[in-house]
Write a protein that holds these residues in place. Structure first.
Motif, PDB file in Angstrom:
ATOM      1  N   GLY A 123      30.588 -29.404 -25.871  1.00  0.00           N
ATOM      2  CA  GLY A 123      29.358 -30.179 -25.814  1.00  0.00           C
ATOM      3  C   GLY A 123      28.460 -29.973 -27.016  1.00  0.00           C
ATOM      4  O   GLY A 123      27.860 -30.918 -27.535  1.00  0.00           O
ATOM      5  N   GLU A 124      28.372 -28.727 -27.523  1.00  0.00           N
ATOM      6  CA  GLU A 124      27.505 -28.442 -28.661  1.00  0.00           C
ATOM      7  C   GLU A 124      28.019 -29.105 -29.937  1.00  0.00           C
ATOM      8  O   GLU A 124      27.235 -29.647 -30.724  1.00  0.00           O
ATOM      9  N   SER A 125      29.325 -29.054 -30.137  1.00  0.00           N
ATOM     10  CA  SER A 125      29.893 -29.679 -31.333  1.00  0.00           C
ATOM     11  C   SER A 125      29.733 -31.199 -31.298  1.00  0.00           C
ATOM     12  O   SER A 125      29.425 -31.822 -32.316  1.00  0.00           O
ATOM     13  N   ARG A 126      29.908 -31.798 -30.128  1.00  0.00           N
ATOM     14  CA  ARG A 126      29.733 -33.248 -30.018  1.00  0.00           C
ATOM     15  C   ARG A 126      28.274 -33.630 -30.184  1.00  0.00           C
ATOM     16  O   ARG A 126      27.959 -34.685 -30.756  1.00  0.00           O
ATOM     17  N   ALA A 127      27.363 -32.800 -29.711  1.00  0.00           N
ATOM     18  CA  ALA A 127      25.936 -33.076 -29.913  1.00  0.00           C
ATOM     19  C   ALA A 127      25.603 -33.065 -31.399  1.00  0.00           C
ATOM     20  O   ALA A 127      24.847 -33.919 -31.886  1.00  0.00           O
ATOM     21  N   ALA A 128      26.178 -32.097 -32.122  1.00  0.00           N
ATOM     22  CA  ALA A 128      25.957 -32.046 -33.569  1.00  0.00           C
ATOM     23  C   ALA A 128      26.576 -33.265 -34.245  1.00  0.00           C
ATOM     24  O   ALA A 128      25.987 -33.832 -35.181  1.00  0.00           O
ATOM     25  N   ALA A 129      27.746 -33.695 -33.793  1.00  0.00           N
ATOM     26  CA  ALA A 129      28.404 -34.863 -34.382  1.00  0.00           C
ATOM     27  C   ALA A 129      27.579 -36.127 -34.164  1.00  0.00           C
ATOM     28  O   ALA A 129      27.468 -36.968 -35.067  1.00  0.00           O
ATOM     29  N   ARG A 130      27.017 -36.277 -32.982  1.00  0.00           N
ATOM     30  CA  ARG A 130      26.160 -37.448 -32.707  1.00  0.00           C
ATOM     31  C   ARG A 130      24.973 -37.469 -33.649  1.00  0.00           C
ATOM     32  O   ARG A 130      24.639 -38.508 -34.240  1.00  0.00           O
ATOM     33  N   LEU A 131      24.321 -36.328 -33.800  1.00  0.00           N
ATOM     34  CA  LEU A 131      23.136 -36.260 -34.644  1.00  0.00           C
ATOM     35  C   LEU A 131      23.493 -36.467 -36.113  1.00  0.00           C
ATOM     36  O   LEU A 131      22.773 -37.145 -36.857  1.00  0.00           O
ATOM     37  N   MET A 132      24.608 -35.918 -36.545  1.00  0.00           N
ATOM     38  CA  MET A 132      25.045 -36.102 -37.922  1.00  0.00           C
ATOM     39  C   MET A 132      25.287 -37.581 -38.215  1.00  0.00           C
ATOM     40  O   MET A 132      24.868 -38.100 -39.257  1.00  0.00           O
ATOM     41  N   HIS A 180      29.088 -19.500 -35.752  1.00  0.00           N
ATOM     42  CA  HIS A 180      29.252 -20.932 -35.533  1.00  0.00           C
ATOM     43  C   HIS A 180      27.979 -21.539 -34.935  1.00  0.00           C
ATOM     44  O   HIS A 180      27.555 -22.629 -35.285  1.00  0.00           O
ATOM     45  N   GLY A 181      27.349 -20.797 -34.013  1.00  0.00           N
ATOM     46  CA  GLY A 181      26.145 -21.312 -33.370  1.00  0.00           C
ATOM     47  C   GLY A 181      25.017 -21.551 -34.348  1.00  0.00           C
ATOM     48  O   GLY A 181      24.244 -22.495 -34.191  1.00  0.00           O
ATOM     49  N   ARG A 182      24.916 -20.706 -35.392  1.00  0.00           N
ATOM     50  CA  ARG A 182      23.870 -20.883 -36.386  1.00  0.00           C
ATOM     51  C   ARG A 182      24.090 -22.150 -37.201  1.00  0.00           C
ATOM     52  O   ARG A 182      23.145 -22.831 -37.576  1.00  0.00           O
ATOM     53  N   LEU A 183      25.339 -22.478 -37.474  1.00  0.00           N
ATOM     54  CA  LEU A 183      25.629 -23.716 -38.199  1.00  0.00           C
ATOM     55  C   LEU A 183      25.215 -24.930 -37.382  1.00  0.00           C
ATOM     56  O   LEU A 183      24.609 -25.871 -37.896  1.00  0.00           O
ATOM     57  N   LEU A 184      25.542 -24.911 -36.106  1.00  0.00           N
ATOM     58  CA  LEU A 184      25.156 -26.015 -35.243  1.00  0.00           C
ATOM     59  C   LEU A 184      23.639 -26.117 -35.129  1.00  0.00           C
ATOM     60  O   LEU A 184      23.073 -27.216 -35.109  1.00  0.00           O
ATOM     61  N   THR A 185      22.984 -24.962 -35.067  1.00  0.00           N
ATOM     62  CA  THR A 185      21.523 -24.962 -35.007  1.00  0.00           C
ATOM     63  C   THR A 185      20.920 -25.579 -36.263  1.00  0.00           C
ATOM     64  O   THR A 185      19.963 -26.352 -36.202  1.00  0.00           O
ATOM     65  N   THR A 186      21.499 -25.236 -37.413  1.00  0.00           N
ATOM     66  CA  THR A 186      21.014 -25.798 -38.675  1.00  0.00           C
ATOM     67  C   THR A 186      21.188 -27.315 -38.706  1.00  0.00           C
ATOM     68  O   THR A 186      20.292 -28.046 -39.141  1.00  0.00           O
ATOM     69  N   ILE A 187      22.329 -27.800 -38.240  1.00  0.00           N
ATOM     70  CA  ILE A 187      22.553 -29.248 -38.179  1.00  0.00           C
ATOM     71  C   ILE A 187      21.517 -29.910 -37.278  1.00  0.00           C
ATOM     72  O   ILE A 187      20.946 -30.959 -37.624  1.00  0.00           O
ATOM     73  N   ASN A 188      21.250 -29.301 -36.138  1.00  0.00           N
ATOM     74  CA  ASN A 188      20.264 -29.871 -35.216  1.00  0.00           C
ATOM     75  C   ASN A 188      18.866 -29.858 -35.816  1.00  0.00           C
ATOM     76  O   ASN A 188      18.088 -30.806 -35.620  1.00  0.00           O
ATOM     77  N   ILE A 189      18.537 -28.803 -36.544  1.00  0.00           N
ATOM     78  CA  ILE A 189      17.213 -28.715 -37.176  1.00  0.00           C
ATOM     79  C   ILE A 189      17.052 -29.818 -38.223  1.00  0.00           C
ATOM     80  O   ILE A 189      16.050 -30.541 -38.244  1.00  0.00           O
TER      81      ILE A 189
END
Length: 531
Positions: free
Chosen positions: A109-118, A399-408
């Motif tokens: 779910g976290e990776s797909r959320a990042a993909a949507r936002l990207m 990995h979580g920090r990378l996803l957090t950065t993408i979300n930010i």
């Protein structure tokens, strides 16, 4: 919070972020105003398959998007930016949602959320979602067609209905933008089946059902075009525009490396991250399942095919963007420990940090009107977000920090768009012609004249959308100096022979240079009166 709720919250947030833009922005002269003028002309002429732009045949685009503009005009009595924008914003969300559901078994779910936002915040995708063009609508149909193709290739339980939906989406994609709607799915699927050594499945996908359904719908459309416009218009639309653009383009001709050059800002701020992961995933020894390989094939084959055509524009690359971002997201967790990933996000974060200083410099040197609270506040948000992203990025290597950065970064971009859009009423005079045309109508009424002329303005003939009458475009070197009062009493006393005033729209510096008194201004444009 459930993954489904998170997905729909992002879609709602995206709509809220772009809402001020689609409400406050003016139409741009280059293409948007031309589409409106063509639609108005078609409504006046009662034509639905053959289009003209001020009497000149316009066979450049298929009719579906122009039908949408005509329908909106007929329903509301005017061209509404907010209404027409829905046919870019909604297809953008449908495209992302289709790809997202497609990859539900491939990513967490976290990776797909990042993909949507990207995907939603990629430069090209976000711009296309806010533009009155048919490209996002075509992208939606292409993605829907390729989703059905995947079902057919893999013998999915929904394969039966997919066999009929697949040619329908293909036809609608072609009816929206032209042959790319067919060529992109065709190229991607054939290349993929050859790569996986299953060429016999080409017949299953591109068999009689597909070609008869697609060909039948296309034949009906082309017959209607021939019936309304004759063989000349049909030839121009099917051969001159299509083959000419592919082989030796008369517009937008560029080199074969065009998309490699323009990729970096079209996919910004994720261009380094996406390119790096895709290159890594294509390397020897990289493990790829069927869907990952399909997405990688789609992303690369689309760009490769477009590079072979003579005509090239950045917007043509739009259908490849969701496959690029989701390809990267599917491998993000696997390569999250690679140190270069941090730097792939650090560079765009550092660039975003300088947003505020850049705006403070530009507002004094280039466009004084950019000195608005909204623009300064939006750039401040970007700078702060960039700093926060950098701090997060180098605080840990997980990995979580990378996803957090993408979300930010992604969230910061949408917030900045929402805040900065409130400056559009002041900037519209630099974007489109609505303000200057309204000023011209006011001046014309004051001087009791209906003669409005335009000199040295880009796409000036399409100002008829605002002026509600044909526009007289003065040839570039032909603008006369203002009439000098004559001593002849007869000419001054006889209204029939006295020169009638006319309103001129042009650049303010050009009118001043010609000695014409400026009566009204809007941005760099001005209205003068020649007597």
């Amino acid at each position: 919070m459930s993954e489904k709720t998170n997905r729909y919250l992002l879609y709602a947030g995206f709509i809220v972020a772009v809402l001020p833009v689609i409400i406050l922005r003016d139409f741009t002269p280059s293409n948007e105003l031309r589409y409106l003028s063509i639609a108005d002309e078609a409504l006046r002429n009662h034509t639905f398959f053959v289009f003209t732009n001020h009497g000149v045949p316009y066979a450049d685009k298929p009719p579906l998007y122009l039908w949408i503009i005509m329908l909106c005009r007929w329903l509301t009595g005017a061209h509404r930016m907010w209404l027409l924008s829905l046919f870019s914003v909604v297809p953008a969300l449908v495209t992302v949602d289709t790809v997202d559901r497609w990859t539900v078994n491939e990513m967490g779910g976290e990776s797909r959320a990042a993909a949507r936002l990207m995907t939603l915040t990629t430069g090209l995708f976000l711009t296309a979602a806010l533009t009155i063009r048919m490209d996002m609508l075509m992208t939606m149909f292409i993605v829907l067609a390729m989703r059905e193709a995947w079902n057919i290739i893999n013998g999915d339980s929904r394969c039966g209905s997919s066999r009929w939906r697949f040619p329908l989406w293909l036809f609608l994609a072609v009816l929206t933008k032209g042959p790319l709607g067919l060529l992109i799915p065709l190229t991607t699927t054939v290349v993929y089946l050859i790569i996986v050594r299953q060429p016999w499945l080409i017949k299953r996908l591109w068999g009689w059902t597909t070609w008869i359904s697609f060909g039948g719908l296309t034949a009906l459309w082309l017959t209607a075009v021939w019936n309304e416009g004759g063989s000349g218009y049909l030839y121009d639309m099917t051969v001159h525009q299509t083959v000419g653009r592919a082989v030796n383009s008369f517009h937008h001709k560029a080199s074969v490396v065009y998309y490699l050059i323009h990729y970096w800002y079209c996919v910004a701020p994720w261009s380094l991250l996406v390119a790096g992961i895709i290159v890594k995933a294509l390397g020897r020894g990289a493990k790829r399942n069927a869907l990952q390989l399909f997405f990688l094939t789609a992303a690369l084959s689309i760009v490769a095919m477009l590079s072979c055509f003579s005509a090239k524009l950045q917007i043509y690359m739009l259908p490849a963007v969701p496959f690029m971002t989701y390809s990267a997201a599917m491998f993000l967790e696997r390569y999250s420990r690679c140190p270069w990933l941090r730097y792939a996000l650090a560079l765009p974060s550092a660039i975003i940090v300088v947003a505020l200083p850049a705006v403070l410099i530009v507002r004094w040197k280039i466009v004084p009107e950019i000195n608005t609270t909204a623009i300064v506040l939006a750039s401040t948000v970007l700078s702060v977000i960039g700093i926060v992203a950098l701090c997060r990025l180098f605080s840990a290597n997980s990995h979580g920090r990378l996803l957090t950065t993408i979300n930010i970064l992604g969230s910061g971009i949408l917030i900045a768009v929402f805040i900065g859009a409130s400056a559009l009423p002041r900037l519209n005079a630099y974007i489109g012609y609505s303000t200057i045309c309204h000023e011209a109508l006011t001046v014309a009424s004051r001087f009791k004249t209906t003669d409005i002329r335009v000199w040295r303005m880009k796409r000036a003939e399409n100002m008829d959308v605002y002026l509600h009458s044909p526009v007289t475009v003065i040839p570039s070197p032909a603008l006369p100096l203002p009439h000098i009062a004559t001593s002849s009493k007869s000419s001054s006393s006889d209204p029939a022979t006295a020169p009638q005033p006319y309103v001129i729209i042009s650049k303010a510096n050009l009118l001043t240079w010609r000695g014409i008194t400026i009566v009204a201004r809007a941005g760099d444009n001005a209205v003068g009166v020649a007597k």
